[in-house]
Scaffold this motif. Structure first.
Motif, mmCIF file in Angstrom:
data_model
loop_
_atom_site.group_PDB
_atom_site.id
_atom_site.type_symbol
_atom_site.label_atom_id
_atom_site.label_comp_id
_atom_site.label_asym_id
_atom_site.label_seq_id
_atom_site.Cartn_x
_atom_site.Cartn_y
_atom_site.Cartn_z
ATOM 1 N N TYR A 157 43.560 -35.149 -22.590
ATOM 2 C CA TYR A 157 42.909 -36.119 -21.712
ATOM 3 C C TYR A 157 41.424 -35.821 -21.577
ATOM 4 C CZ TYR A 157 47.774 -36.987 -20.414
ATOM 5 O OH TYR A 157 49.123 -37.273 -20.446
ATOM 6 N N ALA A 158 41.050 -34.534 -21.640
ATOM 7 C CA ALA A 158 39.645 -34.173 -21.543
ATOM 8 C C ALA A 158 38.859 -34.667 -22.756
ATOM 9 C CB ALA A 158 39.502 -32.654 -21.403
ATOM 10 N N GLU A 159 39.438 -34.506 -23.945
ATOM 11 C CA GLU A 159 38.755 -34.984 -25.157
ATOM 12 C C GLU A 159 38.621 -36.502 -25.154
ATOM 13 O OE1 GLU A 159 40.923 -33.483 -28.439
ATOM 14 O OE2 GLU A 159 40.559 -31.351 -27.963
ATOM 15 N N GLN A 160 39.672 -37.192 -24.750
ATOM 16 C CA GLN A 160 39.601 -38.654 -24.712
ATOM 17 C C GLN A 160 38.612 -39.149 -23.666
ATOM 18 O OE1 GLN A 160 43.646 -39.893 -24.057
ATOM 19 N NE2 GLN A 160 44.348 -39.245 -26.085
ATOM 20 N N ALA A 161 38.530 -38.437 -22.537
ATOM 21 C CA ALA A 161 37.599 -38.858 -21.490
ATOM 22 C C ALA A 161 36.152 -38.673 -21.933
ATOM 23 C CB ALA A 161 37.864 -38.061 -20.217
ATOM 24 N N LYS A 162 35.862 -37.595 -22.649
ATOM 25 C CA LYS A 162 34.499 -37.388 -23.141
ATOM 26 C C LYS A 162 34.112 -38.458 -24.156
ATOM 27 C CE LYS A 162 34.482 -32.365 -22.472
ATOM 28 N NZ LYS A 162 34.423 -31.022 -23.144
ATOM 29 N N SER A 163 35.025 -38.791 -25.046
ATOM 30 C CA SER A 163 34.722 -39.825 -26.040
ATOM 31 C C SER A 163 34.595 -41.205 -25.419
ATOM 32 C CB SER A 163 35.809 -39.842 -27.117
ATOM 33 O OG SER A 163 37.087 -40.133 -26.530
ATOM 34 N N ALA A 164 35.243 -41.432 -24.230
ATOM 35 C CA ALA A 164 35.172 -42.728 -23.563
ATOM 36 C C ALA A 164 33.924 -42.889 -22.714
ATOM 37 C CB ALA A 164 36.411 -42.944 -22.695
ATOM 38 N N GLY A 165 33.145 -41.790 -22.532
ATOM 39 C CA GLY A 165 31.880 -41.910 -21.814
ATOM 40 C C GLY A 165 31.817 -41.181 -20.501
ATOM 41 N N ALA A 166 32.736 -40.262 -20.225
ATOM 42 C CA ALA A 166 32.699 -39.505 -18.976
ATOM 43 C C ALA A 166 31.557 -38.502 -19.018
ATOM 44 C CB ALA A 166 34.017 -38.786 -18.754
ATOM 45 N N SER A 167 30.841 -38.372 -17.911
ATOM 46 C CA SER A 167 29.702 -37.449 -17.851
ATOM 47 C C SER A 167 30.128 -36.035 -17.469
ATOM 48 C CB SER A 167 28.673 -37.965 -16.842
ATOM 49 O OG SER A 167 29.269 -38.114 -15.558
ATOM 50 N N LEU A 168 31.186 -35.896 -16.665
ATOM 51 C CA LEU A 168 31.700 -34.585 -16.266
ATOM 52 C C LEU A 168 33.204 -34.562 -16.485
ATOM 53 C CD1 LEU A 168 29.780 -33.943 -12.918
ATOM 54 C CD2 LEU A 168 29.346 -32.867 -15.137
ATOM 55 N N VAL A 169 33.701 -33.477 -17.071
ATOM 56 C CA VAL A 169 35.133 -33.310 -17.329
ATOM 57 C C VAL A 169 35.488 -31.859 -17.033
ATOM 58 C CG1 VAL A 169 36.988 -33.421 -19.032
ATOM 59 C CG2 VAL A 169 35.145 -35.100 -19.104
ATOM 60 N N GLY A 170 36.567 -31.646 -16.275
ATOM 61 C CA GLY A 170 37.011 -30.299 -15.981
ATOM 62 C C GLY A 170 37.700 -30.205 -14.638
ATOM 63 N N GLU A 171 37.861 -28.955 -14.165
ATOM 64 C CA GLU A 171 38.528 -28.724 -12.880
ATOM 65 C C GLU A 171 37.717 -27.769 -11.999
ATOM 66 O OE1 GLU A 171 43.281 -29.333 -13.938
ATOM 67 O OE2 GLU A 171 42.396 -27.306 -13.968
ATOM 68 N N GLU A 172 37.779 -26.472 -12.305
ATOM 69 C CA GLU A 172 37.181 -25.472 -11.430
ATOM 70 C C GLU A 172 35.667 -25.624 -11.342
ATOM 71 O OE1 GLU A 172 38.836 -23.611 -9.509
ATOM 72 O OE2 GLU A 172 40.817 -24.028 -10.353
ATOM 73 N N GLU A 173 35.027 -25.920 -12.452
ATOM 74 C CA GLU A 173 33.573 -26.086 -12.426
ATOM 75 C C GLU A 173 33.166 -27.253 -11.526
ATOM 76 O OE1 GLU A 173 32.257 -26.501 -16.398
ATOM 77 O OE2 GLU A 173 32.816 -24.466 -17.004
ATOM 78 N N ILE A 174 33.932 -28.330 -11.572
ATOM 79 C CA ILE A 174 33.631 -29.494 -10.731
ATOM 80 C C ILE A 174 33.894 -29.169 -9.265
ATOM 81 C CG2 ILE A 174 34.279 -31.879 -10.243
ATOM 82 C CD1 ILE A 174 34.903 -32.207 -13.209
ATOM 83 N N PHE A 175 34.966 -28.422 -9.001
ATOM 84 C CA PHE A 175 35.281 -28.064 -7.613
ATOM 85 C C PHE A 175 34.152 -27.234 -6.994
ATOM 86 C CE2 PHE A 175 40.035 -28.097 -8.914
ATOM 87 C CZ PHE A 175 40.010 -29.485 -8.935
ATOM 88 N N GLU A 176 33.657 -26.240 -7.741
ATOM 89 C CA GLU A 176 32.591 -25.387 -7.212
ATOM 90 C C GLU A 176 31.297 -26.167 -7.033
ATOM 91 O OE1 GLU A 176 32.240 -22.107 -9.839
ATOM 92 O OE2 GLU A 176 34.238 -21.274 -9.386
#
Length: 319
Positions: A157-176
């Protein structure tokens, strides 16, 4: 019974004095209050009986003194529906005329910085359900939306989201980053596998007041984020407030044909939302107004142009 004996003795004494001849006065000063009142002086306040007190209260309260036939004014009932105006008294404009006047107010502005805004007013009850949805216009108004996708960073899902145009993808890094106050996105989507981690991280305190917290009710907690990203990029949300729905419908540089397609899509989408409401709820379109960042509102008549109009679509197609 010990308290009643003196009274009986006193009454018997009075009767004896009254039956004797030659006695004109009765020593009954202990039963009279005239001596006590006279002792207080002529300016002493009068002792009122309960009947006199009732009359005095009635004279000071005229509301209770009204006759039975008089009607008391009732309080105005609270309005249950939003106030409506008579559309016959308002001047309505065609789309070309409204765009012409709006551009006159926006002389010197950048075509991409000024937005056309549409306001749709309903005939609706105050306590009824509100219209709320999301749509993607044929000609998006804002395409530089930054979207954050919360999902496992090593998943597909992370790879597909990046190819679809998402600017941020992840979990812990986004939480912090969110806890530190670094919110560098305009929309946030959560993949269902990361929902528990997001709730444990406590992002609702930061993202909730900003309207960015993902939830299943808003459709931002999904199984496949890439499929939702296609609708979010260039999409827009709208929500009814005080019986009116407002949404950016175009940029100042849009042609009349592009504006017409966006307006038609927006109105058709709202009509579908109204059709999904319960049959018991009466909610109808009342007025459609077109405005911009610095211009007043122009009620639309539903026509593209007049037959005898001197302005054409070509005149408004150049920015």
């Amino acid at each position: 019974m010990s308290t009643a004996r003196p009274c009986l003795a006193q009454l018997s004494r009075i009767c004896l004095y009254s039956n004797r001849p030659g006695i004109t006065s009765v020593p009954a000063r202990s039963l009279s209050t005239t001596a006590a009142v006279a002792a207080r002086g002529p300016n002493a306040p009068k002792i009122l009986s309960k009947a006199d007190k009732g009359l005095r209260k009635a004279s000071t309260n005229p509301q209770k003194n009204k006759k039975k036939g008089e009607e008391v004014k009732k309080k105005k009932k609270a309005r249950t529906a939003y106030k409506q105006y008579d559309q016959r008294e308002l001047e309505q404009f065609t789309l070309l005329d409204a765009m012409r006047y709006i551009r006159a107010f926006e002389v010197g502005q950048k075509p991409t910085s000024v937005k056309y805004e549409m306001a749709v007013r309903f005939k609706s009850q105050k306590n009824g359900p509100v219209v709320r949805n999301r749509l993607r216009l044929p000609h998006p108004v804002k395409t530089d939306v930054r979207i954050c996708v919360i999902c496992p960073p090593d998943s597909k899902y992370a790879e597909q989201a990046k190819s679809a145009g998402a600017s941020l993808v992840g979990e812990e890094e986004i939480f912090e980053a969110v806890k530190d106050g670094k919110i560098e996105f305009d929309r946030c989507i959560c993949q269902t596998d990361s929902l528990d981690k997001m709730n444990k991280a406590g992002l609702g305190r930061v993202l909730g007041p900003r309207g960015l917290m993902p939830s299943t009710k808003l459709g931002t907690v999904v199984k496949d984020p890439a499929a939702v990203l296609k609708d979010l990029v260039g999409g827009a949300e709208y929500r009814e407030r005080m019986g009116v729905v407002r949404m950016a419908i175009g940029q100042l540089g849009f042609t009349p044909e592009e504006m017409q397609r966006n307006i038609k899509t927006f109105i058709d989408h709202i009509k579908k939302d109204l059709a999904h409401l319960s049959d018991r709820i009466n909610k109808e379109l009342s007025e459609v107004v077109l405005s911009s960042t610095n211009s007043p509102g122009f009620p639309l008549s539903g026509q593209f142009t007049k037959l005898d109009s001197s302005i054409t679509s070509r005149d408004l197609s150049t920015s």
